[in-house]
Design a protein around this motif. Structure first.
Motif, PDB file in Angstrom:
ATOM      1  N   UNK A  68      76.564  21.797  35.904  1.00 42.34           N
ATOM      2  CA  UNK A  68      77.007  22.733  34.868  1.00 42.34           C
ATOM      3  C   UNK A  68      75.830  23.277  34.061  1.00 42.34           C
ATOM      4  N   UNK A  69      74.880  22.429  33.704  1.00 43.54           N
ATOM      5  CA  UNK A  69      73.698  22.882  32.960  1.00 43.54           C
ATOM      6  C   UNK A  69      72.873  23.844  33.783  1.00 43.54           C
ATOM      7  N   UNK A  70      72.714  23.566  35.072  1.00 42.31           N
ATOM      8  CA  UNK A  70      71.956  24.464  35.946  1.00 42.31           C
ATOM      9  C   UNK A  70      72.656  25.817  36.083  1.00 42.31           C
ATOM     10  N   UNK A  71      73.979  25.774  36.174  1.00 49.33           N
ATOM     11  CA  UNK A  71      74.729  27.029  36.254  1.00 49.33           C
ATOM     12  C   UNK A  71      74.572  27.855  34.976  1.00 49.33           C
ATOM     13  N   UNK A  72      74.573  27.232  33.810  1.00 51.62           N
ATOM     14  CA  UNK A  72      74.381  27.953  32.542  1.00 51.62           C
ATOM     15  C   UNK A  72      72.999  28.588  32.488  1.00 51.62           C
ATOM     16  N   UNK A  73      71.983  27.833  32.943  1.00 53.36           N
ATOM     17  CA  UNK A  73      70.626  28.373  32.945  1.00 53.36           C
ATOM     18  C   UNK A  73      70.514  29.534  33.916  1.00 53.36           C
ATOM     19  N   UNK A  74      71.099  29.405  35.089  1.00 55.17           N
ATOM     20  CA  UNK A  74      71.066  30.500  36.065  1.00 55.17           C
ATOM     21  C   UNK A  74      71.795  31.726  35.530  1.00 55.17           C
ATOM     22  N   UNK A  75      72.908  31.519  34.851  1.00 57.08           N
ATOM     23  CA  UNK A  75      73.651  32.652  34.274  1.00 57.08           C
ATOM     24  C   UNK A  75      72.828  33.361  33.203  1.00 57.08           C
ATOM     25  N   UNK A  76      72.115  32.573  32.373  1.00 59.16           N
ATOM     26  CA  UNK A  76      71.261  33.178  31.341  1.00 59.16           C
ATOM     27  C   UNK A  76      70.120  33.967  31.976  1.00 59.16           C
ATOM     28  N   UNK A  77      69.555  33.433  33.069  1.00 64.83           N
ATOM     29  CA  UNK A  77      68.472  34.131  33.734  1.00 64.83           C
ATOM     30  C   UNK A  77      68.956  35.454  34.361  1.00 64.83           C
ATOM     31  N   UNK A 103      66.601  28.382  25.923  1.00 60.65           N
ATOM     32  CA  UNK A 103      67.584  27.653  26.718  1.00 60.65           C
ATOM     33  C   UNK A 103      66.932  26.901  27.868  1.00 60.65           C
ATOM     34  N   UNK A 104      65.952  27.522  28.494  1.00 63.51           N
ATOM     35  CA  UNK A 104      65.256  26.867  29.595  1.00 63.51           C
ATOM     36  C   UNK A 104      64.509  25.634  29.109  1.00 63.51           C
ATOM     37  N   UNK A 105      63.883  25.741  27.939  1.00 56.84           N
ATOM     38  CA  UNK A 105      63.183  24.597  27.375  1.00 56.84           C
ATOM     39  C   UNK A 105      64.162  23.470  27.057  1.00 56.84           C
ATOM     40  N   UNK A 106      65.310  23.838  26.493  1.00 58.46           N
ATOM     41  CA  UNK A 106      66.333  22.842  26.184  1.00 58.46           C
ATOM     42  C   UNK A 106      66.864  22.202  27.469  1.00 58.46           C
ATOM     43  N   UNK A 107      67.004  23.014  28.520  1.00 51.81           N
ATOM     44  CA  UNK A 107      67.512  22.508  29.788  1.00 51.81           C
ATOM     45  C   UNK A 107      66.577  21.475  30.384  1.00 51.81           C
ATOM     46  N   UNK A 108      65.281  21.767  30.453  1.00 56.86           N
ATOM     47  CA  UNK A 108      64.341  20.890  31.127  1.00 56.86           C
ATOM     48  C   UNK A 108      63.778  19.782  30.251  1.00 56.86           C
ATOM     49  N   UNK A 109      63.856  19.977  28.931  1.00 51.26           N
ATOM     50  CA  UNK A 109      63.286  18.979  28.033  1.00 51.26           C
ATOM     51  C   UNK A 109      64.334  18.159  27.288  1.00 51.26           C
ATOM     52  N   UNK A 110      65.591  18.573  27.403  1.00 54.21           N
ATOM     53  CA  UNK A 110      66.610  17.851  26.646  1.00 54.21           C
ATOM     54  C   UNK A 110      67.823  17.474  27.498  1.00 54.21           C
ATOM     55  N   UNK A 111      68.520  18.502  28.005  1.00 49.31           N
ATOM     56  CA  UNK A 111      69.772  18.230  28.716  1.00 49.31           C
ATOM     57  C   UNK A 111      69.557  17.419  29.990  1.00 49.31           C
ATOM     58  N   UNK A 112      68.701  17.910  30.870  1.00 42.86           N
ATOM     59  CA  UNK A 112      68.461  17.224  32.144  1.00 42.86           C
ATOM     60  C   UNK A 112      67.897  15.825  31.923  1.00 42.86           C
ATOM     61  N   UNK A 113      66.891  15.638  31.057  1.00 44.26           N
ATOM     62  CA  UNK A 113      66.412  14.263  30.816  1.00 44.26           C
ATOM     63  C   UNK A 113      67.509  13.324  30.298  1.00 44.26           C
ATOM     64  N   UNK A 114      68.368  13.839  29.445  1.00 42.19           N
ATOM     65  CA  UNK A 114      69.451  12.989  28.947  1.00 42.19           C
ATOM     66  C   UNK A 114      70.384  12.549  30.080  1.00 42.19           C
TER      67      UNK A 114
END
Length: 485
Positions: free
Chosen positions: A97-106, A175-186
């Protein structure tokens, strides 16, 4: 975890099959042998039964191990495995789901970027068109103003698109920074924590695997100690004495053979106290020829004195128990009949008459049998001239030295004399009971001629006596020379 569950299941199957085979083994050998071996309390028999009992308990502990492994390891691990699968699936869905949100933003950023590039291209094109119209000498002032105004509008739109692109780019980067530095690590940390819990549970079950064995080890040790104790309790001296007591005959040992003095011209005589075994063999009969009437052996008269007394006493105890049981049944029927007579609604007293009659007849029959066996026992006890305890070292008198052979004397009262001689034409192997083996050319004494059944009784030179075939199909097997009379 799934692999370890399969391993434990196979281990439990092994334990259960092992326990089952042990139980079948103990059942197979439990109280085997004849009734005398079971009744006689030999210490080695009792020890073996105790070993079988301890082995059966040992098998029970193997079943406990299998059951504990199933409940505390397999069942719990299966539950944990299902929970871990659900949890892992949820974490992977969060990653997706997080990857899909990032792809949609891109994709949205790319759309704004393309729009900004398109607007700047249009603005530059409008500006070039305005400059071209302005440099054209044939163009009028209104045309030039109109072209400049159009170019300014396009430039303003391009500036707005550029501003939107810059804002969207800033938002995407955030959003990308949050994705790779926060959401995915969690999410990865959660997966790591889940896997560590899975490994910790496996480690606990590994230890539990050993604890299950240790928990029953003390009981298993007791079973093995019980087997050792049973072996140490065997008393070979006691067993040998019991064996002697069980099989002693009661016959007294024969006395010395008296000296027979022939110097006085006295005919050969046999002392009453001497041992005089039969010198000729009893009659051998085949196919039911000339059998003596079958003797009734219910009084155990064919047994030695001690064995006979034991058999009679055991029979009396058996009949007494059956008689007491039947008498109790008779009393119960009488009481029931009295109740029916006082309270007819409970039943018909006449319906009990057949059972009462049958019970009464059975009591009379058992009393008769009991009296018969008691009489035989009294005769057996009273018939002994000198009661004594027989064992391997007991002393005996000479008065009854010949009674061991009295059962055979009747068989030799009517021994016939030889009626002729014959020579064997062929070799015959006497494999069946009552027959005797002969060789071709052997000279034989005829003790009994063929009576029409195809057999004749002969006496060999070595004293062996038995039946041989007198004919084979149509050929005569023996040359018979009858004694001249």
């Amino acid at each position: 975890m799934d692999r370890y569950i399969k391993f434990v299941k196979e281990r439990t199957d092994i334990e259960q099959n092992y326990a089952k085979q042990l139980r079948n083994l103990t059942k197979k050998y439990n109280k085997r042998g004849n009734k005398d071996d079971q009744d006689c309390k030999y210490s080695n028999h009792a020890a073996f039964q105790e070993i079988l009992k301890e082995l059966n308990d040992y098998a029970g502990q193997r079943e406990v191990i299998a059951e504990s492994m199933t409940t505390t390891i397999c069942t719990e691990l299966i539950k944990h495995l299902q929970d871990f699968k659900v949890e892992r699936k949820n974490h992977l869905l969060d990653v997706k789901k997080a990857q899909q949100n990032l792809d949609s933003a891109f994709k949205h950023l790319e759309t704004i970027k393309k729009r900004s590039a398109k607007e700047w291209a249009e603005a530059e094109k409008a500006t070039q068109q305005a400059e071209k119209i302005e440099s054209d000498t044939n163009s009028t002032k209104p045309d030039v103003d109109k072209a400049k105004q159009h170019a300014n509008v396009r430039t303003h739109i391009a500036e707005e698109c550029r501003t939107d692109y810059a804002a969207e780019l800033q938002k995407y980067n955030k959003e990308q920074k949050s994705h790779y530095y926060s959401e995915i690590p969690q999410i990865l940390n959660k997966l790591q924590d889940m896997d560590e819990r899975r490994i910790r549970i496996l480690a606990e079950k590994y230890c539990r695997f050993s604890e299950i064995e240790k928990n029953v080890l003390s009981i298993i040790t007791k079973c093995l100690d019980g087997i050792t104790a049973a072996g140490k309790q065997i008393d070979e001296k006691k067993d040998s004495k019991l064996l002697i007591e069980q099989h002693k005959s009661g016959f007294e040992r024969p006395g010395d053979v008296e000296f027979e003095d022939y110097t006085q011209g006295v005919k050969k005589a046999i002392s009453e106290s001497s041992l005089n075994p039969p010198k000729v063999r009893g009659k051998l009969r085949l196919f039911g020829k000339k059998h003596k009437p079958c003797t009734d052996l219910t009084d155990f008269s064919h047994l030695p004195p001690e064995q006979r007394k034991k058999k009679l006493q055991a029979k009396i105890e058996e009949i007494s128990k059956d008689l007491q049981k039947t008498q109790d049944q008779s009393e119960a029927l009488d009481k029931m009949k009295g109740v029916y007579e006082q309270t007819p609604q409970m039943g018909d007293p006449a319906s009990l008459e057949p059972q009462i009659l049958e019970t009464s007849q059975k009591i009379n029959r058992l009393k008769g049998e009991l009296n018969k066996y008691e009489t035989w026992l009294s005769d057996a006890v009273g018939g002994e001239e000198s009661p004594s305890t027989i064992n391997n070292n007991s002393q005996h008198g000479n008065d009854n030295s010949q009674n061991i052979y009295t059962s055979f004397e009747e068989d030799f009262d009517d021994i016939p004399s030889p009626i002729g001689h014959c020579e064997a034409l062929y070799t015959f192997q006497g494999n069946s009971e009552g027959t005797v083996s002969i060789l071709e050319g052997e000279l034989l004494t005829i003790m009994e001629n063929d009576k029409g059944d195809g057999w004749m009784r002969v006496l060999k030179g070595n004293g062996e006596e038995g039946y041989i075939p007198s004919s084979y199909q149509t050929m005569t097997l023996y040359k018979i020379f009858l004694n001249e009379k």
